[in-house]
Design a protein around this motif. Sequence first.
Motif, PDB file in Angstrom:
ATOM      1  N   LEU A  34      49.646  12.560  20.361  1.00 14.88           N
ATOM      2  CA  LEU A  34      50.883  12.068  20.975  1.00 14.88           C
ATOM      3  C   LEU A  34      50.702  10.724  21.664  1.00 14.88           C
ATOM      4  CD1 LEU A  34      52.383  15.337  22.474  1.00 14.88           C
ATOM      5  CD2 LEU A  34      53.473  13.862  20.787  1.00 14.88           C
ATOM      6  N   THR A  35      49.571  10.531  22.323  1.00 17.06           N
ATOM      7  CA  THR A  35      49.435   9.358  23.200  1.00 17.06           C
ATOM      8  C   THR A  35      48.797   8.145  22.535  1.00 17.06           C
ATOM      9  OG1 THR A  35      47.327  10.167  24.101  1.00 17.06           O
ATOM     10  CG2 THR A  35      49.340  10.774  25.298  1.00 17.06           C
ATOM     11  N   THR A  36      48.080   8.336  21.435  1.00 15.14           N
ATOM     12  CA  THR A  36      47.403   7.199  20.796  1.00 15.14           C
ATOM     13  C   THR A  36      48.410   6.110  20.418  1.00 15.14           C
ATOM     14  OG1 THR A  36      45.508   8.470  20.051  1.00 15.14           O
ATOM     15  CG2 THR A  36      46.032   6.499  18.782  1.00 15.14           C
ATOM     16  N   GLY A  37      48.043   4.888  20.743  1.00 12.17           N
ATOM     17  CA  GLY A  37      48.909   3.743  20.451  1.00 12.17           C
ATOM     18  C   GLY A  37      49.913   3.449  21.550  1.00 12.17           C
ATOM     19  N   HIS A  38      49.977   4.308  22.539  1.00  8.77           N
ATOM     20  CA  HIS A  38      50.945   4.131  23.632  1.00  8.77           C
ATOM     21  C   HIS A  38      50.228   3.678  24.910  1.00  8.77           C
ATOM     22  CE1 HIS A  38      54.418   5.953  21.591  1.00  8.77           C
ATOM     23  NE2 HIS A  38      53.503   6.711  20.994  1.00  8.77           N
ATOM     24  N   ASP A  39      51.035   3.309  25.886  1.00 11.92           N
ATOM     25  CA  ASP A  39      50.513   3.075  27.229  1.00 11.92           C
ATOM     26  C   ASP A  39      50.382   4.430  27.930  1.00 11.92           C
ATOM     27  OD1 ASP A  39      51.163   0.515  26.359  1.00 11.92           O
ATOM     28  OD2 ASP A  39      51.747  -0.157  28.347  1.00 11.92           O
ATOM     29  N   VAL A  40      49.290   4.608  28.659  1.00 12.98           N
ATOM     30  CA  VAL A  40      49.107   5.828  29.449  1.00 12.98           C
ATOM     31  C   VAL A  40      48.908   5.443  30.916  1.00 12.98           C
ATOM     32  CG1 VAL A  40      48.262   7.330  27.600  1.00 12.98           C
ATOM     33  CG2 VAL A  40      46.622   5.925  28.872  1.00 12.98           C
ATOM     34  N   VAL A  41      49.553   6.183  31.782  1.00 18.33           N
ATOM     35  CA  VAL A  41      49.508   5.920  33.227  1.00 18.33           C
ATOM     36  C   VAL A  41      48.936   7.142  33.914  1.00 18.33           C
ATOM     37  CG1 VAL A  41      50.890   5.440  35.287  1.00 18.33           C
ATOM     38  CG2 VAL A  41      51.546   4.435  33.087  1.00 18.33           C
ATOM     39  N   MET A  42      47.965   6.904  34.784  1.00 22.14           N
ATOM     40  CA  MET A  42      47.333   8.039  35.484  1.00 22.14           C
ATOM     41  C   MET A  42      47.037   7.669  36.929  1.00 22.14           C
ATOM     42  SD  MET A  42      43.770   7.501  33.534  1.00 22.14           S
ATOM     43  CE  MET A  42      44.564   6.388  32.384  1.00 22.14           C
ATOM     44  N   GLY A  43      46.889   8.689  37.743  1.00 22.83           N
ATOM     45  CA  GLY A  43      46.516   8.487  39.139  1.00 22.83           C
ATOM     46  C   GLY A  43      45.056   8.087  39.249  1.00 22.83           C
ATOM     47  N   ARG A  44      44.752   7.485  40.382  1.00 24.52           N
ATOM     48  CA  ARG A  44      43.378   7.027  40.620  1.00 24.52           C
ATOM     49  C   ARG A  44      42.378   8.190  40.528  1.00 24.52           C
ATOM     50  NH1 ARG A  44      40.367   8.346  45.072  1.00 24.52           N
ATOM     51  NH2 ARG A  44      42.153   7.996  46.427  1.00 24.52           N
ATOM     52  N   LYS A  45      42.765   9.380  40.981  1.00 22.89           N
ATOM     53  CA  LYS A  45      41.817  10.503  40.964  1.00 22.89           C
ATOM     54  C   LYS A  45      41.597  11.023  39.549  1.00 22.89           C
ATOM     55  CE  LYS A  45      42.817  11.716  45.710  1.00 22.89           C
ATOM     56  NZ  LYS A  45      43.411  12.692  46.653  1.00 22.89           N
ATOM     57  N   PHE A  47      41.825   9.190  36.827  1.00 20.57           N
ATOM     58  CA  PHE A  47      40.985   8.195  36.148  1.00 20.57           C
ATOM     59  C   PHE A  47      39.521   8.354  36.550  1.00 20.57           C
ATOM     60  CE2 PHE A  47      39.109   3.922  35.642  1.00 20.57           C
ATOM     61  CZ  PHE A  47      39.231   3.833  34.273  1.00 20.57           C
ATOM     62  N   ALA A  48      39.286   8.688  37.823  1.00 16.75           N
ATOM     63  CA  ALA A  48      37.908   8.853  38.303  1.00 16.75           C
ATOM     64  C   ALA A  48      37.197  10.000  37.578  1.00 16.75           C
ATOM     65  CB  ALA A  48      37.904   9.099  39.808  1.00 16.75           C
ATOM     66  N   GLY A  49      37.963  10.938  37.059  1.00 15.43           N
ATOM     67  CA  GLY A  49      37.372  12.065  36.336  1.00 15.43           C
ATOM     68  C   GLY A  49      37.018  11.747  34.895  1.00 15.43           C
ATOM     69  N   PHE A  50      37.453  10.591  34.408  1.00 16.26           N
ATOM     70  CA  PHE A  50      37.139  10.192  33.031  1.00 16.26           C
ATOM     71  C   PHE A  50      35.836   9.391  33.020  1.00 16.26           C
ATOM     72  CE2 PHE A  50      41.902   9.790  31.657  1.00 16.26           C
ATOM     73  CZ  PHE A  50      42.031  11.170  31.734  1.00 16.26           C
ATOM     74  N   ARG A  52      35.322   7.115  30.722  1.00 15.19           N
ATOM     75  CA  ARG A  52      35.717   5.782  30.248  1.00 15.19           C
ATOM     76  C   ARG A  52      37.216   5.794  30.011  1.00 15.19           C
ATOM     77  NH1 ARG A  52      35.380   6.006  24.064  1.00 15.19           N
ATOM     78  NH2 ARG A  52      35.335   8.249  23.734  1.00 15.19           N
ATOM     79  N   PRO A  53      37.814   4.593  29.856  1.00 10.50           N
ATOM     80  CA  PRO A  53      39.251   4.574  29.554  1.00 10.50           C
ATOM     81  C   PRO A  53      39.539   5.309  28.262  1.00 10.50           C
ATOM     82  CG  PRO A  53      38.390   2.354  30.000  1.00 10.50           C
ATOM     83  CD  PRO A  53      37.216   3.264  29.942  1.00 10.50           C
ATOM     84  N   LEU A  54      40.726   5.810  28.107  1.00  8.21           N
ATOM     85  CA  LEU A  54      41.096   6.493  26.871  1.00  8.21           C
ATOM     86  C   LEU A  54      41.213   5.451  25.755  1.00  8.21           C
ATOM     87  CD1 LEU A  54      43.787   8.958  28.244  1.00  8.21           C
ATOM     88  CD2 LEU A  54      41.389   9.416  27.705  1.00  8.21           C
ATOM     89  N   PRO A  55      40.487   5.631  24.666  1.00  2.00           N
ATOM     90  CA  PRO A  55      40.491   4.615  23.609  1.00  2.00           C
ATOM     91  C   PRO A  55      41.821   4.561  22.860  1.00  2.00           C
ATOM     92  CG  PRO A  55      39.152   6.516  22.973  1.00  2.00           C
ATOM     93  CD  PRO A  55      39.572   6.748  24.393  1.00  2.00           C
ATOM     94  N   ASN A  56      42.091   3.380  22.330  1.00  2.00           N
ATOM     95  CA  ASN A  56      43.285   3.156  21.495  1.00  2.00           C
ATOM     96  C   ASN A  56      44.593   3.389  22.239  1.00  2.00           C
ATOM     97  OD1 ASN A  56      41.552   2.625  19.278  1.00  2.00           O
ATOM     98  ND2 ASN A  56      41.294   4.834  19.032  1.00  2.00           N
ATOM     99  N   ALA A  68      38.333  -1.766  41.604  1.00  6.99           N
ATOM    100  CA  ALA A  68      37.510  -2.492  40.630  1.00  6.99           C
ATOM    101  C   ALA A  68      37.539  -1.655  39.355  1.00  6.99           C
ATOM    102  CB  ALA A  68      36.091  -2.633  41.156  1.00  6.99           C
ATOM    103  N   LEU A  69      38.364  -2.063  38.415  1.00  2.00           N
ATOM    104  CA  LEU A  69      38.567  -1.267  37.197  1.00  2.00           C
ATOM    105  C   LEU A  69      37.801  -1.889  36.034  1.00  2.00           C
ATOM    106  CD1 LEU A  69      42.396  -0.657  37.644  1.00  2.00           C
ATOM    107  CD2 LEU A  69      40.591   1.080  37.773  1.00  2.00           C
ATOM    108  N   PRO A  70      37.392  -1.077  35.073  1.00  2.00           N
ATOM    109  CA  PRO A  70      36.713  -1.619  33.891  1.00  2.00           C
ATOM    110  C   PRO A  70      37.621  -2.598  33.143  1.00  2.00           C
ATOM    111  CG  PRO A  70      36.654   0.795  33.913  1.00  2.00           C
ATOM    112  CD  PRO A  70      37.563   0.376  35.017  1.00  2.00           C
TER     113      PRO A  70
END
Length: 162
Positions: A34-45, A47-50, A52-56, A68-70
């Motif tokens: 569902l999300t590939t190719g789209h913009d994804v928005v997440m909370g700081r917490k 993102f901290a659990g990932f 790396r950023p979600l690819p594509n 300080a974000l990648p």
Amino acid sequence: MIALIWAEDQNGLIGADGQLPWHLPADMHHFKTLTTGHDVVMGRKTFAGFKRPLPNRTNWVLSRQTLALPAGVHQLASLEELQALDAQHPQALLFVIGGANVFETVLPIAQRLYRTQIAHAFTGDTWMPAVDYQQWRLDEHVVGAVDEKNRYPFSFDNFSRR
Ligand SMILES: NC(=O)c1ccc[n+]([C@@H]2O[C@H](COP(=O)([O-])OP(=O)(O)OC[C@H]3O[C@@H](n4cnc5c(N)ncnc54)[C@H](OP(=O)(O)O)[C@@H]3O)[C@@H](O)[C@H]2O)c1
């Protein structure tokens, strides 16, 4: 158009110690499809659990702090900035992917919901905020297939705002 996408257990649990409480590859696949190719928005917490950023996908992190974000990961400082991003491409789906704090903030302005329900009780510390389903029309209901790798019954429901 802002869409929320999440998975919850039978008690509305969504998180445990900064991670998902379960391992359900079919839901990960659903999320990716569902999300590939789209913009994804997440909370700081979240993102901290990932690792790396979600690819594509174009990754956006909501935070009121200076982060300080990648490289390639962008920040949104407020709900208003999220609305401005959405307004740039109102026909495109902009997926808000959690966590609970962000879902609660964004739910009033969301137009679509993509919910996975897992018929099992897990332990954890983070729950989906209450959704008033009177305000939502069920567009699709798909029952997932239980197998060796996906050991809990689950289903996918898509809703549009009435
Ligand atoms: N099951 C699922 O589908 C699912 C999906 C996603 C996450 N999760 C789980 O949910 C848990 C994390 O959720 P959470 O509620 O603790 O945290 P979260 O929603 O991921 O992040 C909260 C942070 O987002 C920022 N934020 C929220 N609203 C904002 C706004 N209006 N403007 C600017 N920044 C804003 C703030 O960051 P600052 O404090 O930096 O300002 C806030 O502390 C984890 O366990 C994760 O695994 C589950």
